[in-house]
Structure formats: C-alpha cells, structure tokens
Scaffold this active site. Structure first.
Site, mmCIF file in Angstrom:
data_model
loop_
_atom_site.group_PDB
_atom_site.id
_atom_site.type_symbol
_atom_site.label_atom_id
_atom_site.label_comp_id
_atom_site.label_asym_id
_atom_site.label_seq_id
_atom_site.Cartn_x
_atom_site.Cartn_y
_atom_site.Cartn_z
ATOM 1 N N HIS A 155 0.842 -1.205 0.000
ATOM 2 C CA HIS A 155 0.000 0.000 0.000
ATOM 3 C C HIS A 155 0.865 1.239 0.000
ATOM 4 O O HIS A 155 1.799 1.358 0.783
ATOM 5 C CB HIS A 155 -0.969 0.011 1.188
ATOM 6 C CG HIS A 155 -0.308 -0.223 2.510
ATOM 7 N ND1 HIS A 155 0.018 -1.487 2.957
ATOM 8 C CD2 HIS A 155 0.089 0.631 3.472
ATOM 9 C CE1 HIS A 155 0.584 -1.398 4.142
ATOM 10 N NE2 HIS A 155 0.650 -0.114 4.488
HETATM 11 P P1 AMP Z 1 1.558 0.666 7.418
HETATM 12 O O1 AMP Z 1 1.269 -0.794 7.339
HETATM 13 O O2 AMP Z 1 2.417 1.057 8.571
HETATM 14 O O3 AMP Z 1 2.119 1.223 6.140
HETATM 15 O O4 AMP Z 1 0.193 1.433 7.651
HETATM 16 C C1 AMP Z 1 -1.056 0.850 7.482
HETATM 17 C C2 AMP Z 1 -2.076 1.947 7.318
HETATM 18 O O5 AMP Z 1 -3.342 1.349 7.154
HETATM 19 C C3 AMP Z 1 -2.189 2.908 8.505
HETATM 20 O O6 AMP Z 1 -2.044 4.235 8.033
HETATM 21 C C4 AMP Z 1 -3.588 2.637 9.076
HETATM 22 O O7 AMP Z 1 -4.190 3.801 9.574
HETATM 23 C C5 AMP Z 1 -4.310 2.100 7.874
HETATM 24 N N1 AMP Z 1 -5.403 1.165 8.151
HETATM 25 C C6 AMP Z 1 -5.445 0.181 9.085
HETATM 26 N N2 AMP Z 1 -6.579 -0.538 8.951
HETATM 27 C C7 AMP Z 1 -7.270 -0.007 7.919
HETATM 28 C C8 AMP Z 1 -8.495 -0.312 7.274
HETATM 29 N N3 AMP Z 1 -9.255 -1.324 7.689
HETATM 30 N N4 AMP Z 1 -8.896 0.458 6.234
HETATM 31 C C9 AMP Z 1 -8.135 1.492 5.811
HETATM 32 N N5 AMP Z 1 -6.951 1.823 6.371
HETATM 33 C C10 AMP Z 1 -6.520 1.087 7.401
#
Ligand code: AMP
Ligand code: ZN
Length: 273
Positions: A155
């Site tokens: 992502h």
């Molecule tokens: P990272 O894995 O550190 O790059 O970050 C994961 C991102 O996903 C964080 O910014 C969270 O706020 C976001 N996040 C976690 N769960 C969800 C979800 N169910 N839907 C959308 N974003 C999410």
C-alpha cells in the site's frame, strides 16, 4: 492498530464517509454537519468488482489483512481501475490520507521486481490524478511506502504534510511518516528502473531524494538478484530502528518538540500561519 481496531465498532459494510474523507472535507475545525453530509471526494465507479481484487483467494483474517478486506469491501474504493484501488486511510494521520493498493496480490515491497516499475507508475499517476481532481494541492503531499509496514498487501500512502489529525498519536506514527522510514515512490521507481543502483544518485533531481541516496549507497535499500526477476531488498532491522527512536523534529521547520502534545500543538500552529 489492534487496539484501534478493537475499539472501532463502526459498521464497515455500508458505504459511509471514512475518517479520511471527513477530515478531507474540513479545512478548518469548524466544519458544519451539512458540509459533512456530502462527500467532497469524487469517486469513480470501480471498473472491477471486489471479487476481482487482490487475489480471488479466501478471505484472510487477522488485523494484518485488514487492508485486503477494506479494498475488497463494497463502496470503499474512492477510485479503481484495472491496476489499483484508492481507499481512505481509516486512521488518517493528516488532513488528507489515502492508500493506493495494487489489485494484484503483492504482500510487501520485497516482492517488487523490476518489471513492477510500470505498475508503481500507474499507482503514482492514479494518486496524482485523484488529488488533482479533488482540488487538493499536490505540492502538499508525499507518495510513498513505510519501509517496514504493519499491514499486509502493498500500500502506498498518499498523505498531506500538515499532519493535523486526532489519529496521529504516537512517536512511532510521527517517525514513520517523517524519517527515511517513509520511502518515496519516486525513489523506489528510480531504483527499480536503474540498470545499476549506484547510478541512481546522479539521476535524481528532487532535493529530498538526493538526500535519500545514502540509503542506496550504504546498502540499506537495494536490488537483490539480476535480470527481470531482480527485486527490492530492504534492511528491515535498520529501517525499523528509525521508526522506534528519534527526536520529534517538525517536518516544516527546525523545531524539535518535547513530546507528542507539544508537537501536535506546534503543527496546528503551522496551519494558522
Ligand atoms: P503501514 O502498514 O504502517 O504502512 O500502515 C497501514 C495503514 O493502514 C495505517 O495508516 C492505518 O491507519 C491504515 N489502516 C489500518 N486498517 C485499515 C483499514 N481497515 N482500512 C483502511 N486503512 C486502514
Ligand atoms: Zn514547525
């Protein structure tokens, strides 16, 4: 994230404005309920249904797979084409915070091969068009990846640089978006597309990327293998340490905050000036 997920009791199936979309609507804290009623974010109808997204395999449980579920959930996509999906980050760390996910199942950066450069370009272009169409200012954004993410499925964060958000709480949050732990998409593209990673330094023009060159020259970030299947190599232990310890330096001036409340008050002050 586990704690946040456990606390979050909101229904997820139905289309509703996410936190990020809500945050996006409020350029000041005095947004009226009426302004919140209509999404300001233009969405384009997904070209593919959820079933075609990121593997047709079984639903995967566990909080690390939350993004896979989110990108497949009906009505979550703010944009969708044959390559990627854009969703709102559920716990936005700035006024505007989105995630761009490839439709192909790719667990992490380490799986990215040279041949994936074109996909990354499409993801970046989709993000840039998305913020332009929604009249957000591209100059105020960064597009990139956490070197050691907590969530599965690749992502790309698309995040405005104000960092004004109630979800920005911990030192780790701050460090993960403002240190070299945050890898700009354009830097990864340069690396994937360069025949020789030592050449990257001389071709990048952006000052920030120029500063990031030492990541490549010191071997923290590189290419493993050769030919088309050569893939990104990341020194996970070293990058992890960047997100765990460090000073709370403002991303907009030289000030170092004493603690998170101090930092957040300081960031709010930047918005007023
Ligand atoms: P990272 O894995 O550190 O790059 O970050 C994961 C991102 O996903 C964080 O910014 C969270 O706020 C976001 N996040 C976690 N769960 C969800 C979800 N169910 N839907 C959308 N974003 C999410
Ligand atoms: Zn500052």
């Amino acid at each position: 994230y586990w704690r946040l997920l456990m606390n979050d009791k909101r229904p997820s199936g139905k289309r509703k404005l996410s936190d990020a979309a809500l945050v996006s609507l409020s350029s000041s804290s005095s947004t009226s309920p009426a302004e919140l009623a209509e999404p300001a974010i233009k969405t384009s109808k997904p070209a593919m249904t959820a079933a075609t997204v990121a593997s047709k395999g079984p639903v995967q449980f566990g909080w690390q797979n939350g993004l896979k579920s989110a990108m497949q959930a009906d009505g979550q996509a703010l944009f969708s084409d044959d390559v990627c999906v854009i969703i709102a980050d559920k716990y936005p760390k700035a006024r505007h915070h989105y995630l761009v996910l490839p439709k192909r199942q790719i667990d992490s950066l380490a799986q990215l091969q040279r041949s994936d450069a074109s996909m990354l370009k499409r993801m970046l272009a989709a993000a840039e068009s998305f913020i332009a169409e929604n009249n957000l200012l591209p100059k105020g954004f960064r597009f990139g990846f956490h070197a050691v993410p907590s969530m599965s499925q690749l992502h790309m964060h698309v995040i405005s640089q104000d960092f004004v958000s109630t979800c920005l709480k911990t030192k780790k949050h701050w460090l993960s978006f403002t240190t070299e732990f945050f890898l700009d998409c354009s830097l990864l593209l340069q690396l994937l597309e360069s025949a020789d990673s030592s050449q990257v330094a001389s071709t990048v023009e952006e000052p920030r990327q120029h500063r990031q060159q030492h990541l490549i020259s010191s071997g923290r970030l590189g290419i493993r293998g050769s030919g088309h299947s050569a893939s990104l190599a990341i020194d996970r232990a070293w990058f992890s340490s960047l997100s765990k310890a460090g000073e709370l330096k403002c991303n907009q001036c030289a000030r170092v905050a004493k603690n998170m409340p101090d930092l957040k008050a300081h960031l709010a002050g930047h918005e007023r000036t």
